[in-house]
Design a protein around this motif. Structure first.
Motif, PDB file in Angstrom:
ATOM      1  N   PRO A  78       0.816  -1.223   0.000  1.00  0.00           N
ATOM      2  CA  PRO A  78       0.000   0.000   0.000  1.00  0.00           C
ATOM      3  C   PRO A  78       0.850   1.274   0.000  1.00  0.00           C
ATOM      4  CG  PRO A  78      -0.935  -1.602   1.504  1.00  0.00           C
ATOM      5  CD  PRO A  78       0.407  -2.143   1.087  1.00  0.00           C
ATOM      6  N   GLY A  79       2.007   1.226   0.667  1.00  0.00           N
ATOM      7  CA  GLY A  79       2.911   2.367   0.603  1.00  0.00           C
ATOM      8  C   GLY A  79       3.405   2.611  -0.810  1.00  0.00           C
ATOM      9  N   MET A  80       3.665   1.525  -1.542  1.00  0.00           N
ATOM     10  CA  MET A  80       4.104   1.657  -2.931  1.00  0.00           C
ATOM     11  C   MET A  80       2.985   2.189  -3.830  1.00  0.00           C
ATOM     12  SD  MET A  80       7.251   0.955  -3.020  1.00  0.00           S
ATOM     13  CE  MET A  80       7.136   1.928  -1.508  1.00  0.00           C
ATOM     14  N   ALA A  97     -11.699  -2.608  -0.510  1.00  0.00           N
ATOM     15  CA  ALA A  97     -10.581  -2.440  -1.443  1.00  0.00           C
ATOM     16  C   ALA A  97     -10.864  -1.309  -2.420  1.00  0.00           C
ATOM     17  CB  ALA A  97     -10.326  -3.749  -2.195  1.00  0.00           C
ATOM     18  N   ALA A  98     -12.116  -1.207  -2.886  1.00  0.00           N
ATOM     19  CA  ALA A  98     -12.484  -0.122  -3.789  1.00  0.00           C
ATOM     20  C   ALA A  98     -12.346   1.227  -3.089  1.00  0.00           C
ATOM     21  CB  ALA A  98     -13.921  -0.316  -4.292  1.00  0.00           C
ATOM     22  N   ALA A  99     -12.680   1.275  -1.801  1.00  0.00           N
ATOM     23  CA  ALA A  99     -12.523   2.519  -1.035  1.00  0.00           C
ATOM     24  C   ALA A  99     -11.043   2.904  -0.941  1.00  0.00           C
ATOM     25  CB  ALA A  99     -13.123   2.355   0.357  1.00  0.00           C
ATOM     26  N   ALA A 100     -10.177   1.909  -0.757  1.00  0.00           N
ATOM     27  CA  ALA A 100      -8.735   2.186  -0.703  1.00  0.00           C
ATOM     28  C   ALA A 100      -8.247   2.745  -2.029  1.00  0.00           C
ATOM     29  CB  ALA A 100      -7.978   0.910  -0.347  1.00  0.00           C
ATOM     30  N   VAL A 101      -8.698   2.153  -3.123  1.00  0.00           N
ATOM     31  CA  VAL A 101      -8.307   2.641  -4.449  1.00  0.00           C
ATOM     32  C   VAL A 101      -8.812   4.070  -4.650  1.00  0.00           C
ATOM     33  CG1 VAL A 101      -8.672   2.326  -6.932  1.00  0.00           C
ATOM     34  CG2 VAL A 101      -8.143   0.354  -5.482  1.00  0.00           C
ATOM     35  N   ALA A 147      -4.264   4.842   5.438  1.00  0.00           N
ATOM     36  CA  ALA A 147      -5.686   4.598   5.197  1.00  0.00           C
ATOM     37  C   ALA A 147      -5.883   3.442   4.226  1.00  0.00           C
ATOM     38  CB  ALA A 147      -6.347   5.857   4.654  1.00  0.00           C
ATOM     39  N   ALA A 148      -5.017   3.350   3.215  1.00  0.00           N
ATOM     40  CA  ALA A 148      -5.113   2.238   2.264  1.00  0.00           C
ATOM     41  C   ALA A 148      -4.842   0.912   2.960  1.00  0.00           C
ATOM     42  CB  ALA A 148      -4.129   2.450   1.116  1.00  0.00           C
ATOM     43  N   GLY A 155      -7.082  -4.040   4.743  1.00  0.00           N
ATOM     44  CA  GLY A 155      -6.922  -5.038   5.787  1.00  0.00           C
ATOM     45  C   GLY A 155      -5.494  -5.510   5.932  1.00  0.00           C
ATOM     46  N   ASN A 156      -4.544  -4.665   5.510  1.00  0.00           N
ATOM     47  CA  ASN A 156      -3.123  -4.987   5.623  1.00  0.00           C
ATOM     48  C   ASN A 156      -2.559  -4.452   6.932  1.00  0.00           C
ATOM     49  OD1 ASN A 156      -2.744  -4.312   2.098  1.00  0.00           O
ATOM     50  ND2 ASN A 156      -3.071  -6.270   3.088  1.00  0.00           N
TER      51      ASN A 156
END
Length: 226
Positions: free
Chosen positions: A28-30, A105-109, A178-179, A184-185
């Motif tokens: 997610p950081g990447m 996952a869509a919210a993270a994107v 937040a991602a 869930g990571n």
């Protein structure tokens, strides 16, 4: 891409404070770093249009400045979405997964693309200021410190106090944290206010940056000849 390979080869040997796979923490950081590095492509595109006279031709036509710059923003969002999809697929190949369902996952994107949208307007403004593609290389001076003074690779609490404070309040750190939460990571488990309200910060920072740089970009575009 090299960082993805690093995560694949060595991620299993590294741990996250509080438990968790470092590879799943890193990706997610990447993804957030990918959104940040897109800033350079925006600046380069805007300065190239200025150098080739494309911007002057648009300004001579009866077209609203908001339409011209908005078109640039939409094009860059589409390009960034495609790039993010590629990086997500690469993450899946090296073993990264999301765990909280497709909706989360869509919210993270969406949060990642919201950050990119804000950085687009930062890039548009800088591109209108710099004017030449050669000067666009100066943006690296901005991009790399923002990327590495964040929680993308290490916990801010492991940094010297002044750098840790910058990293905790870095817009990219907010989106990365937040991602991780939405995917869930695992995260670092920081106890700072910024870390505990990562989702709110991941929305607030891009909204603030957009509120500042959209008017600045429009004003700069209208006064390019001055």
């Amino acid at each position: 891409m090299l960082v993805l390979v690093f995560g694949y080869l060595f991620g299993g040997a590294m741990t996250v404070p509080g438990g968790g796979d470092y590879r799943e923490f890193l990706l997610p950081g990447m993804f957030a770093m990918t959104m940040l590095f897109g800033l350079e492509s925006t600046v380069l595109a805007v300065t190239a249009d200025t150098a080739r006279g494309v911007t002057d031709r648009f300004r001579s036509l009866p077209i609203a400045s908001s339409a011209v710059l908005g078109g640039r923003a939409v094009a860059d969002v589409i390009d960034s979405t495609l790039r993010l999809v590629v990086v997500l697929l690469c993450g899946l190949v090296v073993g990264w997964r999301w765990h909280d369902g497709l909706g989360a996952a869509a919210a993270a994107v969406a949060l990642l693309l919201l950050l990119r949208f804000a950085f687009i307007w930062v890039g548009v403004y800088l591109g209108l200021l710099l004017k030449t593609p050669e000067s666009a290389a100066m943006v690296q001076i901005l991009v790399w410190p923002v990327g590495f003074l964040s929680n993308a690779f290490v916990a801010p609490e492991t940094m010297p106090a002044p750098l840790a404070l910058i990293a905790e309040w870095n817009p990219m750190s907010a989106t990365a944290a937040a991602a991780r939460e939405r995917f869930g990571n695992p995260g670092w488990g920081e106890q700072s206010w910024a870390a505990q309200h990562a989702v709110a910060m991941a929305v607030g920072w891009p909204v603030l940056l957009s509120a500042v740089f959209i008017p600045l970009s429009l004003r700069r575009y209208r006064h390019l000849s001055r």
